[in-house]
Design a protein around this motif. Sequence first.
Motif, PDB file in Angstrom:
ATOM      1  N   MET A  23     -27.947 -22.394  57.983  1.00  0.00           N
ATOM      2  CA  MET A  23     -27.167 -23.251  59.434  1.00  0.00           C
ATOM      3  C   MET A  23     -27.478 -24.677  58.995  1.00  0.00           C
ATOM      4  O   MET A  23     -26.420 -25.586  59.370  1.00  0.00           O
ATOM      5  N   THR A  26     -24.668 -25.905  56.572  1.00  0.00           N
ATOM      6  CA  THR A  26     -23.320 -25.852  56.983  1.00  0.00           C
ATOM      7  C   THR A  26     -22.712 -26.493  58.075  1.00  0.00           C
ATOM      8  O   THR A  26     -21.764 -27.149  58.304  1.00  0.00           O
ATOM      9  N   VAL A  27     -23.785 -26.617  59.336  1.00  0.00           N
ATOM     10  CA  VAL A  27     -23.317 -27.498  60.369  1.00  0.00           C
ATOM     11  C   VAL A  27     -23.045 -28.811  60.129  1.00  0.00           C
ATOM     12  O   VAL A  27     -21.987 -29.283  60.782  1.00  0.00           O
ATOM     13  N   ALA A  32     -20.752 -27.073  64.570  1.00  0.00           N
ATOM     14  CA  ALA A  32     -21.275 -25.955  65.033  1.00  0.00           C
ATOM     15  C   ALA A  32     -20.430 -24.875  65.335  1.00  0.00           C
ATOM     16  O   ALA A  32     -20.975 -23.471  65.045  1.00  0.00           O
ATOM     17  N   SER A  35     -18.973 -23.350  62.011  1.00  0.00           N
ATOM     18  CA  SER A  35     -20.037 -22.668  61.471  1.00  0.00           C
ATOM     19  C   SER A  35     -20.358 -21.090  62.070  1.00  0.00           C
ATOM     20  O   SER A  35     -20.479 -20.262  61.443  1.00  0.00           O
ATOM     21  N   ALA A  36     -20.449 -21.057  63.472  1.00  0.00           N
ATOM     22  CA  ALA A  36     -20.865 -19.986  64.128  1.00  0.00           C
ATOM     23  C   ALA A  36     -19.702 -18.893  64.043  1.00  0.00           C
ATOM     24  O   ALA A  36     -19.803 -17.839  63.868  1.00  0.00           O
ATOM     25  N   ARG A  39     -19.507 -17.632  60.564  1.00  0.00           N
ATOM     26  CA  ARG A  39     -20.440 -16.489  60.228  1.00  0.00           C
ATOM     27  C   ARG A  39     -20.295 -15.118  60.705  1.00  0.00           C
ATOM     28  O   ARG A  39     -20.361 -14.201  60.141  1.00  0.00           O
ATOM     29  N   CYS A  83     -26.600 -23.151  65.910  1.00  0.00           N
ATOM     30  CA  CYS A  83     -25.604 -23.959  65.163  1.00  0.00           C
ATOM     31  C   CYS A  83     -25.742 -25.418  65.845  1.00  0.00           C
ATOM     32  O   CYS A  83     -26.037 -26.332  65.252  1.00  0.00           O
TER      33      CYS A  83
END
Length: 303
Positions: A23, A26-27, A32, A35-36, A39, A83
């Motif tokens: 995280m 990626t964030v 945020a 990325s969430a 996922r 995130c």
Amino acid sequence: MRLSDYTRLLALAAIWGASFLFMRITVPEFGAINSAFLRVFFGFVGLAVILLALRCPIRFNGKFRACFTLGMINSGVPFVMYCIAAQWLPAGYSAVLNATTPLMGALIGFTFFAEKLTLSKWAAVILGAVGIAIITTFGEAHSMQELVFGGLACLVATSCYAVSGFLTRQWINNQGGLDPKIVAFGSQIGATTLLLPLFIFTSTTDTSIHWAQGEVWASIIALGVICTACAYIVFFRLISDIGPLRSMTVTFLIPPFAILWGYVVLDEAISQGFIFGSLIVAVAVWLIVRPAKQAEEVKALQS
């Protein structure tokens, strides 16, 4: 608990410890919300592939709505919160705050699910609050405001985990049970559905995102397939085998792995305040998860 249960807890801790590292990678690049969503989306895809490969029939036995709702609570909201926290907190900090899940489980169980709190568990809750205050006061971040907001985001996530643990027991295990792979699959459908509108909005309005980044995509896929699809199969199986509160103790084992991965890969440092606060949290969590004395167990069964 059996040796296999301890082995699964340790493996799960190593995998979820790495999720905080992924995280942090990626964030900053994808944001945020994106990325969430990615996922849970890759978690959904990974679980679909696993179910097809195993030729597992996808039967929810009337529990699809429960699995769908659990996914929003156990994946959708927490992943967004972590995130958000990853924008400001080092991986080890988020992991230690994640370790407060058993504390939240004790409080939420007492408040909403008729779980009993002993004197030692009340002491644990107070100690946990002190430890969290120290971590969010003396931690490594750009500002006190970032520490506080990052810490609050993590606590919202742990509250969701605690609630979902008890709801899994009520809606799934106490209603005849369900294959953990199916529970995990249904939960990722719920989480993906929850976050899809937000992803469409942010990905279409934010023109500063550079999507062509191989390292970031590798981290996203690892988050979805390994840290979500595979990990949740193990997690829901543990809830079925050893119960929600004991399963939540995996969060106690995650911080050492998260700190290790963050130090090795991102060269993240930790402060003395963080170490002191983490030790207090560790004692608090131990007071929650330590085995009950036989007399206490007999008394609980009789009450």
